[in-house]
Design an enzyme around this catalytic site. Structure first.
Site, short mmCIF file in Angstrom:
data_model
loop_
_atom_site.label_atom_id
_atom_site.label_comp_id
_atom_site.label_asym_id
_atom_site.label_seq_id
_atom_site.Cartn_x
_atom_site.Cartn_y
_atom_site.Cartn_z
N HIS A 198 -8.84 2.97 -2.53
CA HIS A 198 -7.47 2.85 -2.53
C HIS A 198 -6.86 1.97 -3.74
CE1 HIS A 198 -3.62 1.89 -0.94
NE2 HIS A 198 -3.85 0.76 -0.29
N CYS B 141 0.84 -1.35 0.03
CA CYS B 141 -0.01 0.10 0.04
C CYS B 141 0.71 1.32 -0.11
CB CYS B 141 -0.89 -0.01 1.08
SG CYS B 141 -2.10 -1.42 1.10
#
Lengths: 120, 482, 398
Positions: free
Chosen positions: C345, C88
């Site tokens: 995301h 991430c």
């Protein structure tokens, strides 16, 4: 929220707002739709529960969903007031006793078509 | 003296009320009704995993490095070719220089494996042989097999020291008697007429085997404390006892009512049941059925008191039950109906079998390492110690986690992870004696999981890669049984 | 003696696509959209760029491996391009690579661009990850999802600080409500909708105790930055944003395999933040940081991050949340752009999207959601699970 003590068990009273039913509440991960507000006689008291369904169709990281029962608690006062937006509100006492929770979960699992039960 | 030195059993936690099966499918064949309940393996259980569970019970307090052979009996191997006994031996973390074999193709072979174990010890080619038997047989929807077949496992250790019941003699008959059969690649049994099976099968062969044994061992049936024999039919089970002149108190309960007919493991489970109540001097006869019959006579010794009550056996597993309230769950657990898993649920990454070979003790045996410098147990095996102020390199010794209990450091119930029994519950386990790792949990309801609850490890099927024909096994955390 | 990256590199241009379910746009389209905005913002041309760092995480359903997808999409003239992937924090890693290259003196002007196209899998959520975790882990990892991994931290956190599930859910609800409120003011956000506490508390569970509004979603998106030597930044614009610190920290395994970690905080974040503050010369973060964009993949992550970043004392983040400390008009506004809760995301883009907000806020160009006179902005990414993860913390200022 108000706390009061009776026979050693901490009881919590909360306000439950009666929102529009059958209206989608959306988050980035999915949505839920409350369908029905129901009341059930249990141990001489009235339990408020809401039946609805949810889809988790865009969450990080998975896909799922459920049909659920949310149990705000015992009805203390039914639609006795309105909130600032004019929606009716009820006063509930949340259910904290584990045995009652287990029993109620069993009753609702038999009675309703649901896969998730959540107590307030 | 050669005989039984330890015993163990396993009954899956799920039990289904047969009325529930009848309500679902009784409309099709109304004559299939049976009373009672039966044991149902969870979605992540099969014969191999149940065999491991029974074996672990049997291995309680024993040194696993002293085992010289492992025999596994089943008619429901996950593989046609890859030995189940080899998987089980790795799960027990046994020595590699042992003999392993699968006894299969007939529900009789549980006792045949036992006799072979006896022969091996008697002949001096092994000191301790562990026998595991398990079956997870399925019936078609609406069949009487679906009502009667239950899932379960048993394990018997045969050795020559600390014998709790010596094998006094045996008598076997073998016939190509085709009462039921299952061809290669088939899931369900075919079965000939019930009356034929009862009259020619059970009523003749079991009596023939027991009579033969009695004659061979010069034994009066009155001197037998318990006779344990299987029978698909409750009425005939009683009838056989009567024909043999046995008092009902001499007959071991066949558990048709609370577990079901467990195939290969059935006679061994009944034997364990009999041993649980036995006292020194008792004669116990255990009999199998399937393409003939084996009858074995055991004499219980004083040593029984050392084992009695120290195993979960039949009794504790019977008590540790949860009701399975859905017929559809039962058949989904056995993959008998196609279920929608979603695209994500269908993704099974390829299994690197060379990796599994390297890591076999870690994966199948839940064997980690312990730092010789600081004493920290760690899983999986590390080359460099994970303890921050240690960091010793290549100072590890083997350390088994499979037999350690732990407590649940934290957990969750996950609605998103695909599970055949949602929600997927998993958590982080802190082991007694040190070490921490994360594991799936099974045999548990979300409502009953609590932070810090005691857990133990259970060998389960992790995945089935149907495309590649791979059954993946690993360990999951379960609430401590009993 | 190395003295870090502080004030050696400046950001002179940034671009960010609208995030969302961009069914009609491929990765190439998204990259070009972000890139165009960035070079126009910097007032440079493609030929001024000397090297590029490209972030994308799920190569199999996104753009494929290696750096070619970026170079081909933008028609970069045979430049050195490096592809990075670090879960991430992939977007932040692209920026870190470009910034370090400039700081090293190897280049004057570099591009960092991140992209993720997550809506090409045929199902909701991130792509199935089990084959991405290595041949051994796939044999032994539990069937864990991100919400489940973080829910386990919520369980520990509530237990340690004696927070009832009811109270805990209320605190988490406030974290989420604040971000949704900010997202409404952001035209680039995926979800622009205010939510009420009642709606949050009535929502069903995804991974107990995390409910529907505690979890972020997936989106498509891309973001880009142009960085250059700090001493030449003012040649391009009067208000370049200087990089003060760029740190990452990766788990050593002790959280998962050794029993000291108590599961109520993120060890890597704690260490990463301390290093970043040291590099940036920040002594008292609670007083010196003006705004933050943190990795609110789940509400509990944001709550714990407040503590890991030394903004709130341990166990007290809930008090700051209740006091509105992180609201848009609070002491340290957090997620002024709406955060992951409103942007979703797209992994390769997220870190750069966060820096985009910091950049715009510092320049006073955040429109409706402009914070008063910010001096120092911080971004924080987290990849993996609390028990095994990686963290990036970047700090920028005028």
């Amino acid at each position: 929220m108000a706390f009061f003590q009776t026979s050693g068990v901490l009881k919590v009273r909360r306000i439950y707002t009666h929102e529009d039913l059958n209206k989608e509440v959306r988050s980035i991960a999915g949505y839920y739709i409350p369908e029905e507000e129901k009341r059930l006689n249990y141990n001489g008291r009235e339990v408020l529960y809401v039946i609805g369904h949810a889809a988790i169709d865009n969450s990080c990281c998975g896909v799922g969903g459920c049909r659920y029962a949310l149990i705000p608690g015992y009805v203390v006062a039914w639609k006795n007031k309105t909130d600032e937006t004019g929606k009716p509100v009820s006063e509930v006492e949340t259910i904290v006793d584990e045995d009652s929770k287990t029993e109620l979960a069993g009753i609702l699992k038999e009675k309703e078509t649901i896969t998730q039960i959540e107590f307030w | 003296m050669v005989g039984i030195t330890s015993y163990g059993a396993y009954i899956p936690r799920y039990r289904i009320d047969r009325g529930r099966i009848y309500k679902a499918m009784g409309w099709l064949n109304p004559a299939t009704y049976m009373p009672g309940e039966k044991a149902v393996a969870n979605f992540d259980e099969d014969s191999v995993s149940m065999g491991v569970a029974a074996g672990i019970d049997c291995l309680t307090g024993m040194d696993r490095k002293e085992i010289d052979a492992l025999f596994f009996a089943t008619t429901t191997s996950p593989y046609k070719e890859r030995q189940s006994a080899g998987i089980i031996a790795t799960a027990f973390d046994l020595r590699p220089d042992i003999r392993t074999a699968d006894f299969t193709d007939s529900v009789k072979t549980g006792t045949t494996a036992l006799l072979s174990a006896y022969d091996a010890v008697k002949a001096g080619s092994a000191k301790n042989v562990i026998v595991c038997a398990a079956d997870c047989r399925v019936g078609k929807a609406g069949s009487s097999q679906e009502e009667i077949f239950g899932d379960g496992a048993a394990s018997i250790m045969i050795g020559d020291s600390g014998v709790i019941a010596s094998l006094e003699g045996s008598y076997s008959v073998s016939y190509d008697f085709v009462d039921h059969w299952r061809a290669d690649g088939e899931i369900f049994d075919h079965q000939w007429e019930d009356r034929f099976i009862r009259d020619i099968g059970y009523n003749r062969f079991i009596i023939e085997a027991i009579s033969g044994l009695a004659k061979k061992c010069k034994l009066d049936v009155k001197d037998i404390a318990k006779v344990a024999y299987p029978c698909l039919y409750a009425g005939d089970h009683k009838g056989i006892g009567k024909k043999l002149g046995l008092d009902p108190a001499q007959v071991q309960d066949p558990m048709l009512n609370n577990v079901g007919y467990t195939g290969t493991s059935n006679p061994l489970m009944l034997l364990v049941g009999a041993l649980e109540d036995a006292k020194a001097g008792d004669n116990i006869v255990v009999v199998s059925f399937g393409n003939g019959s084996d009858a074995l006579l055991f004499k219980v010794t004083d040593e029984i008191e050392k084992v009695k009550g120290n195993r979960r056996g039949i009794k504790k597993h019977l008590a540790a039950k949860r009701e399975l309230t859905s017929y559809e769950k039962m058949i989904s657990f056995r993959n008998l109906i196609p279920v929608e898993k979603g695209i994500r649920g269908e993704v099974i990454p390829p299994t690197a079998l060379s990796e599994l070979w390297r890591s076999r003790r870690q994966v199948l045996g839940l064997c980690g390492s312990k730092c010789k410098v600081c004493g920290t147990p760690q899983y999986p095996v590390q080359k460099i110690c994970v303890k921050p102020d240690c960091g010793a390199i290549d100072q590890m010794e083997d350390y088994l986690f499979a037999d350690k209990r732990g407590h649940l450091f934290t957990y969750t119930g996950d609605m998103l992870a695909f599970s055949m029994n949602p929600p997927a519950i998993y958590g982080i386990v802190d082991f007694e004696g040190g070490g921490r790792y994360w594991f799936d949990m099974t045999d548990v309801d979300q409502e009953s999981v609590k932070v810090d609850m005691p857990v133990e490890m259970s060998f389960r099927k992790k995945y089935i890669d149907a495309k590649s024909g791979i059954h993946g096994y690993f360990w999951k955390a379960i609430p401590v049984i009993g | 003696m190395a003295d870090g990256i502080k004030d050696k590199v400046a950001i002179i241009g940034m671009g960010c696509t609208k995030f969302g379910e961009r069914w009609e746009m491929g990765s190439e389209d998204l990259m070009v959209e972000a890139f165009q905005e960035a070079i126009e913002d910097a007032g440079i041309e493609k030929k001024d760029i000397q090297a590029a760092w490209f972030g994308s995480c799920f190569d199999d359903v996104n753009v494929g491996k290696a750096a070619t997808p970026l170079s081909l999409a933008l028609k970069l003239p045979f430049l050195p391009v490096t592809r990075v992937e670090n879960f991430c924090a992939t977007g932040s890693e692209a920026l870190r690579g470009a910034a370090y290259a400039v700081a090293s003196g190897a280049y004057d002007i570099c591009l960092a661009l991140g992209v993720e196209k997550l809506k090409d899998t045929g199902y909701g959520g991130l792509p199935e990850m089990s084959s991405a975790m290595g041949t051994k882990n796939r044999l032994i990892f539990p069937g864990i999802t991100a919400p489940g991994g973080f829910a386990m931290m919520a369980t520990r956190y509530f237990a340690k600080y004696g927070i009832s599930p009811e109270e805990g859910k209320k605190i988490l609800a406030k974290v989420s409500i604040k971000s949704h409120k900010n997202g409404v003011k952001n035209p680039k956000a995926h979800l622009r909708r205010e939510i009420t506490e009642e709606q949050v508390l009535k929502a069903p569970m995804i991974a107990w105790p995390l409910g529907l509004f505690d979890c972020c979603g997936v989106s498509d998106g891309s973001a880009a930055a142009i960085v250059c030597r700090a001493d030449m930044a003012k040649n391009f614009r009067p208000d370049p944003v200087r990089i003060k610190a760029m740190q990452i920290a990766i788990s050593s395994g002790e959280e998962m395999m050794y029993t000291d970690w108590d599961g109520t905080y993120v060890e890597t974040a704690t260490r990463c933040a301390a290093r970043a503050y040291k590099e940036a010369g920040i002594k008292n973060p609670r007083e010196e940081v003006s705004m933050m964009e943190v990795h609110d993949c789940f509400s509990i992550t944001e709550l714990v991050t407040y503590e890991d970043l030394q903004i709130s004392p341990r166990g007290k983040a809930g008090d700051d949340v209740r006091d509105g400390f992180f609201d848009l008009d609070g002491k340290i506004p957090c997620q002024p752009d709406g955060g992951l809760k409103c942007f979703g995301h797209p992994i390769g883009a997220t870190g750069l999207r966060m820096m985009y907000e910091v950049y715009k806020q510092l320049q006073g160009k955040a429109g409706e959601r402009q914070i008063k006179d910010p001096k120092i902005g911080l971004t924080h990414n987290m990849g993996g699970f609390p028990a095994m993860n990686l963290i990036s913390v970047s700090i920028a200022g005028l």
